[in-house]
Design a protein around this motif. Structure first.
Motif, PDB file in Angstrom:
ATOM      1  N   ASP A  75      66.705  53.760  63.249  1.00 10.03           N
ATOM      2  CA  ASP A  75      67.135  52.785  64.252  1.00 10.03           C
ATOM      3  C   ASP A  75      68.648  52.612  64.195  1.00 10.03           C
ATOM      4  OD1 ASP A  75      66.676  51.030  66.374  1.00 10.03           O
ATOM      5  OD2 ASP A  75      66.447  49.306  65.051  1.00 10.03           O
ATOM      6  N   CYS A  76      69.145  51.728  63.375  1.00 10.25           N
ATOM      7  CA  CYS A  76      70.594  51.500  63.345  1.00 10.25           C
ATOM      8  C   CYS A  76      71.317  52.489  62.432  1.00 10.25           C
ATOM      9  CB  CYS A  76      70.903  50.070  62.922  1.00 10.25           C
ATOM     10  SG  CYS A  76      70.706  49.746  61.159  1.00 10.25           S
ATOM     11  N   GLY A  77      70.604  53.075  61.466  1.00  8.26           N
ATOM     12  CA  GLY A  77      71.207  54.057  60.562  1.00  8.26           C
ATOM     13  C   GLY A  77      71.950  53.454  59.389  1.00  8.26           C
ATOM     14  N   GLY A  78      71.978  52.144  59.296  1.00  7.79           N
ATOM     15  CA  GLY A  78      72.709  51.492  58.225  1.00  7.79           C
ATOM     16  C   GLY A  78      72.149  51.739  56.833  1.00  7.79           C
ATOM     17  N   CYS A  79      70.915  52.180  56.741  1.00 10.94           N
ATOM     18  CA  CYS A  79      70.280  52.367  55.438  1.00 10.94           C
ATOM     19  C   CYS A  79      70.326  53.811  54.945  1.00 10.94           C
ATOM     20  CB  CYS A  79      68.825  51.907  55.494  1.00 10.94           C
ATOM     21  SG  CYS A  79      67.832  52.765  56.724  1.00 10.94           S
ATOM     22  N   VAL A  80      70.832  54.724  55.735  1.00 16.25           N
ATOM     23  CA  VAL A  80      70.779  56.147  55.382  1.00 16.25           C
ATOM     24  C   VAL A  80      71.510  56.432  54.068  1.00 16.25           C
ATOM     25  CG1 VAL A  80      71.406  58.478  56.103  1.00 16.25           C
ATOM     26  CG2 VAL A  80      70.443  56.890  57.758  1.00 16.25           C
ATOM     27  N   ARG A  81      72.664  55.846  53.875  1.00 16.14           N
ATOM     28  CA  ARG A  81      73.396  56.081  52.619  1.00 16.14           C
ATOM     29  C   ARG A  81      72.631  55.525  51.419  1.00 16.14           C
ATOM     30  NH1 ARG A  81      78.289  58.434  53.152  1.00 16.14           N
ATOM     31  NH2 ARG A  81      79.311  58.243  55.163  1.00 16.14           N
ATOM     32  N   ARG A  82      71.971  54.399  51.587  1.00 19.32           N
ATOM     33  CA  ARG A  82      71.168  53.836  50.492  1.00 19.32           C
ATOM     34  C   ARG A  82      69.978  54.743  50.195  1.00 19.32           C
ATOM     35  NH1 ARG A  82      70.684  52.055  45.833  1.00 19.32           N
ATOM     36  NH2 ARG A  82      68.972  50.651  45.443  1.00 19.32           N
ATOM     37  N   ILE A  83      69.349  55.282  51.226  1.00 12.08           N
ATOM     38  CA  ILE A  83      68.239  56.219  51.032  1.00 12.08           C
ATOM     39  C   ILE A  83      68.740  57.455  50.290  1.00 12.08           C
ATOM     40  CG2 ILE A  83      66.633  57.769  52.218  1.00 12.08           C
ATOM     41  CD1 ILE A  83      66.443  55.550  54.405  1.00 12.08           C
ATOM     42  N   GLN A  84      69.911  57.963  50.695  1.00 10.67           N
ATOM     43  CA  GLN A  84      70.499  59.119  50.002  1.00 10.67           C
ATOM     44  C   GLN A  84      70.704  58.817  48.528  1.00 10.67           C
ATOM     45  OE1 GLN A  84      73.958  59.534  52.528  1.00 10.67           O
ATOM     46  NE2 GLN A  84      73.159  61.431  53.422  1.00 10.67           N
ATOM     47  N   SER A  85      71.202  57.630  48.217  1.00 10.08           N
ATOM     48  CA  SER A  85      71.454  57.301  46.816  1.00 10.08           C
ATOM     49  C   SER A  85      70.149  57.139  46.042  1.00 10.08           C
ATOM     50  CB  SER A  85      72.315  56.049  46.688  1.00 10.08           C
ATOM     51  OG  SER A  85      71.606  54.907  47.080  1.00 10.08           O
ATOM     52  N   LEU A  86      69.111  56.637  46.687  1.00 10.13           N
ATOM     53  CA  LEU A  86      67.815  56.518  46.013  1.00 10.13           C
ATOM     54  C   LEU A  86      67.213  57.894  45.731  1.00 10.13           C
ATOM     55  CD1 LEU A  86      66.176  53.558  47.951  1.00 10.13           C
ATOM     56  CD2 LEU A  86      66.845  53.581  45.550  1.00 10.13           C
ATOM     57  N   LEU A  87      67.409  58.824  46.654  1.00  8.50           N
ATOM     58  CA  LEU A  87      66.867  60.170  46.463  1.00  8.50           C
ATOM     59  C   LEU A  87      67.644  60.927  45.398  1.00  8.50           C
ATOM     60  CD1 LEU A  87      66.216  61.193  50.165  1.00  8.50           C
ATOM     61  CD2 LEU A  87      64.538  60.454  48.471  1.00  8.50           C
ATOM     62  N   GLY A  88      68.956  60.653  45.320  1.00  7.58           N
ATOM     63  CA  GLY A  88      69.781  61.308  44.310  1.00  7.58           C
ATOM     64  C   GLY A  88      69.708  62.821  44.403  1.00  7.58           C
ATOM     65  N   ARG A  89      69.856  63.461  43.278  1.00  8.95           N
ATOM     66  CA  ARG A  89      69.789  64.926  43.227  1.00  8.95           C
ATOM     67  C   ARG A  89      68.676  65.344  42.265  1.00  8.95           C
ATOM     68  NH1 ARG A  89      71.793  67.455  47.200  1.00  8.95           N
ATOM     69  NH2 ARG A  89      72.164  69.285  45.940  1.00  8.95           N
ATOM     70  N   GLY A  90      67.571  64.616  42.277  1.00 11.15           N
ATOM     71  CA  GLY A  90      66.456  64.898  41.373  1.00 11.15           C
ATOM     72  C   GLY A  90      65.730  66.181  41.724  1.00 11.15           C
TER      73      GLY A  90
END
Length: 84
Positions: free
Chosen positions: A37-52
């Motif tokens: 929707d607004c895209g404001g959470c995409v960076r937080r999702i990226q950080s949660l996913l990390g590089r695991g």
């Protein structure tokens, strides 16, 4: 804690989707709409996913082409052209 206020998606839900194979923000979006929707959470999702560990990500990072896999519920383009 909420990651996506637009759709009420929590950090725990993002982690659960990641545990079941969603390795990228786009795959998380396909699973629960977070980030669409607004895209404001995409960076937080990226950080949660990390590089695991993620087999698909490891293939992509090594330069292998990403496999083309139709997502659940998606209509294949060939099916569309045959319907006309």
């Amino acid at each position: 804690m909420y990651v996506c206020s637009c759709f009420g998606i929590t950090e725990q839900q993002v982690r659960e989707h990641a545990d079941t194979g969603a390795c990228t923000p786009r795959q998380i979006a396909s699973a629960c709409k977070a980030g669409t929707d607004c895209g404001g959470c995409v960076r937080r999702i990226q950080s949660l996913l990390g590089r695991g560990d993620c087999p698909r990500r490891e293939l992509i990072d090594s330069g292998a082409p990403e496999p083309l896999v139709a997502e659940a519920g998606a209509v294949a383009p060939a099916a569309l052209s045959g319907a006309a």
